[in-house]
Every structure is written in C-alpha cells, then in structure tokens.
Design an enzyme around this catalytic site. Structure first.
Site, PDB file in Angstrom:
ATOM      1  N   HIS A  84      -6.339  -5.842  -2.407  1.00 26.09           N
ATOM      2  CA  HIS A  84      -6.047  -4.623  -1.417  1.00 26.09           C
ATOM      3  C   HIS A  84      -7.171  -3.916  -0.973  1.00 26.09           C
ATOM      4  O   HIS A  84      -7.911  -3.183  -1.244  1.00 26.09           O
ATOM      5  CB  HIS A  84      -5.390  -3.502  -2.181  1.00 26.09           C
ATOM      6  CG  HIS A  84      -3.890  -3.879  -2.892  1.00 26.09           C
ATOM      7  ND1 HIS A  84      -3.677  -4.322  -3.979  1.00 26.09           N
ATOM      8  CD2 HIS A  84      -2.863  -3.967  -1.985  1.00 26.09           C
ATOM      9  CE1 HIS A  84      -2.543  -4.508  -4.059  1.00 26.09           C
ATOM     10  NE2 HIS A  84      -1.669  -4.374  -2.889  1.00 26.09           N
ATOM     11  N   HIS A 124      -1.581   1.228   5.583  1.00 26.51           N
ATOM     12  CA  HIS A 124      -0.665   1.471   4.561  1.00 26.51           C
ATOM     13  C   HIS A 124      -1.155   1.264   3.031  1.00 26.51           C
ATOM     14  O   HIS A 124      -0.503   1.607   2.164  1.00 26.51           O
ATOM     15  CB  HIS A 124       0.539   0.401   4.718  1.00 26.51           C
ATOM     16  CG  HIS A 124       0.284  -1.014   4.226  1.00 26.51           C
ATOM     17  ND1 HIS A 124      -0.577  -1.775   5.002  1.00 26.51           N
ATOM     18  CD2 HIS A 124       0.643  -1.578   3.051  1.00 26.51           C
ATOM     19  CE1 HIS A 124      -0.718  -3.076   4.120  1.00 26.51           C
ATOM     20  NE2 HIS A 124      -0.065  -2.858   3.027  1.00 26.51           N
ATOM     21  N   ASP A 125      -2.513   0.747   3.080  1.00 26.07           N
ATOM     22  CA  ASP A 125      -2.840   0.681   1.901  1.00 26.07           C
ATOM     23  C   ASP A 125      -4.359   1.467   1.592  1.00 26.07           C
ATOM     24  O   ASP A 125      -5.367   1.047   0.885  1.00 26.07           O
ATOM     25  CB  ASP A 125      -3.272  -0.829   1.284  1.00 26.07           C
ATOM     26  CG  ASP A 125      -1.901  -1.366   0.600  1.00 26.07           C
ATOM     27  OD1 ASP A 125      -1.575  -2.639   0.631  1.00 26.07           O
ATOM     28  OD2 ASP A 125      -1.173  -0.236   0.104  1.00 26.07           O
TER      29      ASP A 125
HETATM   30  C1  LIG Z   1       0.506 -13.849  -3.640  1.00 28.27           C
HETATM   31  O1  LIG Z   1       1.117 -13.355  -4.850  1.00 28.27           O
HETATM   32  C2  LIG Z   1       1.220 -11.854  -4.749  1.00 28.27           C
HETATM   33  C3  LIG Z   1       1.027 -11.187  -3.601  1.00 28.27           C
HETATM   34  C4  LIG Z   1       1.048  -9.711  -3.505  1.00 28.27           C
HETATM   35  C5  LIG Z   1       1.567  -9.136  -4.823  1.00 28.27           C
HETATM   36  C6  LIG Z   1       1.706  -7.524  -4.853  1.00 28.27           C
HETATM   37  C7  LIG Z   1       0.534  -6.690  -4.033  1.00 28.27           C
HETATM   38  N1  LIG Z   1       2.598  -7.013  -5.100  1.00 28.27           N
HETATM   39  O2  LIG Z   1       3.622  -7.875  -5.389  1.00 28.27           O
HETATM   40  C8  LIG Z   1       4.674  -7.408  -6.332  1.00 28.27           C
HETATM   41  C9  LIG Z   1       4.145  -6.632  -7.539  1.00 28.27           C
HETATM   42  O3  LIG Z   1       3.095  -6.290  -7.704  1.00 28.27           O
HETATM   43  N2  LIG Z   1       5.066  -6.906  -8.494  1.00 28.27           N
HETATM   44  C10 LIG Z   1       5.116  -6.161  -9.907  1.00 28.27           C
HETATM   45  C11 LIG Z   1       4.718  -7.049 -10.929  1.00 28.27           C
HETATM   46  C12 LIG Z   1       3.482  -7.529 -10.875  1.00 28.27           C
HETATM   47  O4  LIG Z   1       5.769  -7.827 -11.252  1.00 28.27           O
HETATM   48  C13 LIG Z   1       5.891  -8.896  -9.605  1.00 28.27           C
HETATM   49  C14 LIG Z   1       6.994  -9.837  -9.888  1.00 28.27           C
HETATM   50  C15 LIG Z   1       6.151  -7.980  -8.557  1.00 28.27           C
HETATM   51  C16 LIG Z   1       1.644  -9.673  -5.883  1.00 28.27           C
HETATM   52  C17 LIG Z   1       1.641 -11.218  -5.963  1.00 28.27           C
HETATM   53  O5  LIG Z   1       1.828 -12.027  -6.903  1.00 28.27           O
HETATM   54  C18 LIG Z   1       2.111 -11.361  -8.156  1.00 28.27           C
HETATM   55  C19 LIG Z   1       3.499 -11.655  -8.619  1.00 28.27           C
HETATM   56  C20 LIG Z   1       3.426 -12.815  -9.275  1.00 28.27           C
HETATM   57  C21 LIG Z   1       1.928 -13.088  -9.732  1.00 28.27           C
HETATM   58  C22 LIG Z   1       1.201 -11.927  -9.346  1.00 28.27           C
HETATM   59 ZN   LIG Z   2      -0.011  -3.836   1.024  1.00 25.03          ZN
END
Ligand SMILES: COc1ccc(/C(C)=N\OCC(=O)N2C[C@H](C)O[C@@H](C)C2)cc1OC1CCCC1
Ligand SMILES: [Zn+2]
Length: 345
Positions: A84, A124-125
């Site tokens: 982030h 946004h972040d």
């Molecule tokens: C390239 O990968 C990612 C890129 C961005 C994100 C972010 C900032 N948010 O994503 C949603 C989130 O935080 N969630 C909340 C909880 C961690 O459960 C999750 C399923 C959804 C997360 C990414 O991958 C994560 C999710 C699987 C492995 C790490």
């Molecule tokens: Zn973001």
C-alpha cells in the site's frame, strides 16, 4: 565518464517519457519501472500526464503548478509499505483511466465525474499504515476510535486527501463553483469509501442488477442512462474497486511482484500480532502460508466473481483483460502442484 553519465541519464529520461506516454492506452504498464526511473515519484508523473491528456486541468482552469503541488503532497503522504504505497495508487489510477475509455462508457460521464473518479483513485490509500481495518480495531488504535470501527482506513484516506487541499498552493478545487465542489466532494467520498473490502459483495449485487436490466431492455444500445446520477456513481465506485483488485489481471511478472508485496505486508502484520500476543490474522503467518493456494482462493472467491460481472457490463473491451486473468490462474494452479511437493519435502 561524465559524457557517459549524461548519455545514460538522457536515455533513462527518454525511456521514462515513453513509459508515461504508454499509460494513455496500455493495460499493464510496468509502474515499477516508472517508479525506478522517476526517482520514486510515479504518482506525480503519471497523474500529471493523465490529467493533462484528458484536458481536465484546462476544463476546470486548474493551474499546472497547483496540481503538481497537490499531487506531490499526496504522493509524499503515501508510506513506503511493501504494497500500500504510491506505486499501488498509480496502478489504481492508471487502471481506472484505462477502463473509463471503454466504449460502453462513451458519452456517459461528465468531466466532473471523470475528475472525481481519477482524483479518488489517486488518493484512495493515502497514508495507509500497512495493516488492515481489523488490526486497527483489535489494537484499539486512535484511527479506529476516531472512526468508530467503520471503514477506518478508507475514512482516513479521504479525510487526509481533503485536508491536503488546504496546504499552501495545493487547492486544486478553488476554481470549482459551489455546486461543482459539493458534487465533487460527494463523489470522491463515496468512491474512496467504496474501496473498503467489506463493501465487496454489495458491488457485485449492484452490478448484477445493472446487467440484468441491460439484458431485459436489450433495446437500449448503451445500457447506462447518462441521466441517472445514482447508477453512474455506483459504476464509478465499482470501476475503482475493480482497479483496486486488478493485480491478478495484469501481466504475470507484475502480478507476481504485487503478490510478493502484499504477502510481505500481511506477514509484517502477523509479526506485529505475534509480538503483541494477538491471534495472527488469516494469511498473515509467514511460518505457515501457501501463497499459491491463497491466490487461487483470492481469484476464485474474490477477484473473478467481481470481474466476471464487471466484464459482462463492459463487454467487449474487458475480454483481453479477462484472458490475462484466465492464463494467470492456469499458471498459479500449475505452481500449486509444485508448491505442495516442495512442502511435502
Ligand atoms: C495479489 O494479491 C492481493 C492483492 C491485494 C489484496 C488486498 C489489498 N486486499 O484483498 C482483499 C483482502 O485483503 N481480503 C481480506 C482477507 C485477507 O481475505 C482475502 C481473501 C480478501 C490481497 C491480495 O491477496 C490476499 C488475498 C489472498 C492472499 C493475500
Ligand atoms: Zn488500494
């Protein structure tokens, strides 16, 4: 030697200019390269370029120096988190810009709506601390107290963005009239607050409804009624939310770098939780993680359900991007097998 140094510097700037030019119409620009070549100021370089390319500064008589000061102040307030950070903000800005050019949105949004959506994407972040809302709530942080546990990070990002406008020489909204300012502020607040993952399911519901209506009233060529401000605002919220969750739809080498970064950020949170004797959050334990399996879950249960409905609304321009998601998933699946073997030893 001096001539060699200057020649190399010149080549770097030419390469940087070419990369920034490609942000106009390319999906999957290597923003890590832009970060490296721009002395770690990708957001300022790309935002200035895109806002000028869209003629936003001229339309609203915003002085280039004022916009430069504002976006530089915002970029400086992004922390050097693994994920982030200002590169992620640039990534979401450029993806949002790209999708606003989809043919289904032609003649739909006003200049003010486009300005608000791209402004929201860029900020946004801002000042993200590299931990989740749940962590801030669990640790009784000042931010959680301030925002009563509700969209804590997202409220902070949008408040800080508007506070930055009152920094000397940074008020990019000074030329808007009262009505424009009121509408702009409403749109930016709602788009940034809509990036809270807890609103994810609602995005899918709204998009499904909109696609259904499009299917039923197949007569209407352009599905989006430019007169319906509520529908347009929901589409802009989903556009930025999709951009925020677009890593798995980027060229594999970029997707893998974002995955490494988010995992390191989650692992650092897990380290903090361990040191505070808190329960380690899901996916945050660096001693016990299966990166490919968790990305498969992320794609199958979070990213694909959202982008599948988004691509139906924005057909046919989303297809090339959906194809990248499909090929990345195949690659990840192939790694799960080898990752298992590795763990089995
Ligand atoms: C390239 O990968 C990612 C890129 C961005 C994100 C972010 C900032 N948010 O994503 C949603 C989130 O935080 N969630 C909340 C909880 C961690 O459960 C999750 C399923 C959804 C997360 C990414 O991958 C994560 C999710 C699987 C492995 C790490
Ligand atoms: Zn973001």
């Amino acid at each position: 030697v001096e001539r060699l140094r200057l020649t190399r510097k010149l080549n770097m700037n030419i390469f940087l200019a070419q990369l920034i030019e490609s942000t106009n119409d390319t999906w999957g620009v290597d923003l890590f390269e832009v970060d490296a070549l721009s002395n770690h100021r990708p957001l300022t370089h790309v935002a200035l370029h895109l806002f000028k390319q869209r003629n936003i500064l001229k339309q609203f008589q915003i002085r280039e120096l004022t916009f430069f000061k504002f976006i530089s102040a915002i970029e400086a307030k992004y922390r050097n988190n693994p994920y982030h950070n200002n590169i992620h903000a640039t990534d979401v800005l450029q993806a949002s810009h790209h999708m606003l050019n989809f043919s289904v949105f032609k003649n739909v949004f006003t200049e003010l709506e486009v300005f608000a959506a791209l402004f929201a994407a860029a900020v946004h972040d801002v000042d993200h601390p590299g931990v989740t809302n749940q962590y801030l709530i669990n640790t009784n942080s000042d931010l959680a107290i301030l925002y009563n546990d509700e969209s804590v990070l997202e409220n902070h990002h949008v408040t800080l963005a508007f506070q930055t406008l009152s920094t000397e020489g940074c008020d990019v909204l000074s030329t808007l009239n009262r009505k424009q300012h009121q509408m702009f502020r409403k749109m930016v607040i709602s788009v940034v607050l809509a990036t809270d993952m807890s609103k994810h399911i609602q995005h899918i519901g709204h998009l499904k409804t909109m696609v259904e209506i499009r299917r039923l009233s197949s007569s209407a060529s352009s599905i989006i009624d430019p007169e319906n401000a509520e529908d347009k605002l929901q589409i802009l919220q989903s556009l930025v939310h999709c951009s925020d969750l677009s890593n798995p739809l980027k060229p594999l080498n970029l997707y893998l770098q974002w995955t490494d970064r988010i995992m390191e950020e989650f692992f650092r949170q897990g380290d903090l939780e361990k040191s505070l004797n808190l329960e380690v959050s899901p996916l945050c334990d660096r001693e016990n993680s299966n990166i490919c399996k968790s990305q498969m879950g992320f794609i199958d249960y979070v990213v694909h359900p959202l982008w599948e409905i988004w691509s139906r609304l924005t057909q046919p321009d989303c297809q090339p991007i959906m194809d990248i998601l499909e090929s990345n998933r195949v690659w990840i699946a192939s790694q799960v097998l080898t990752e298992d073997d590795k763990h089995d030893g």
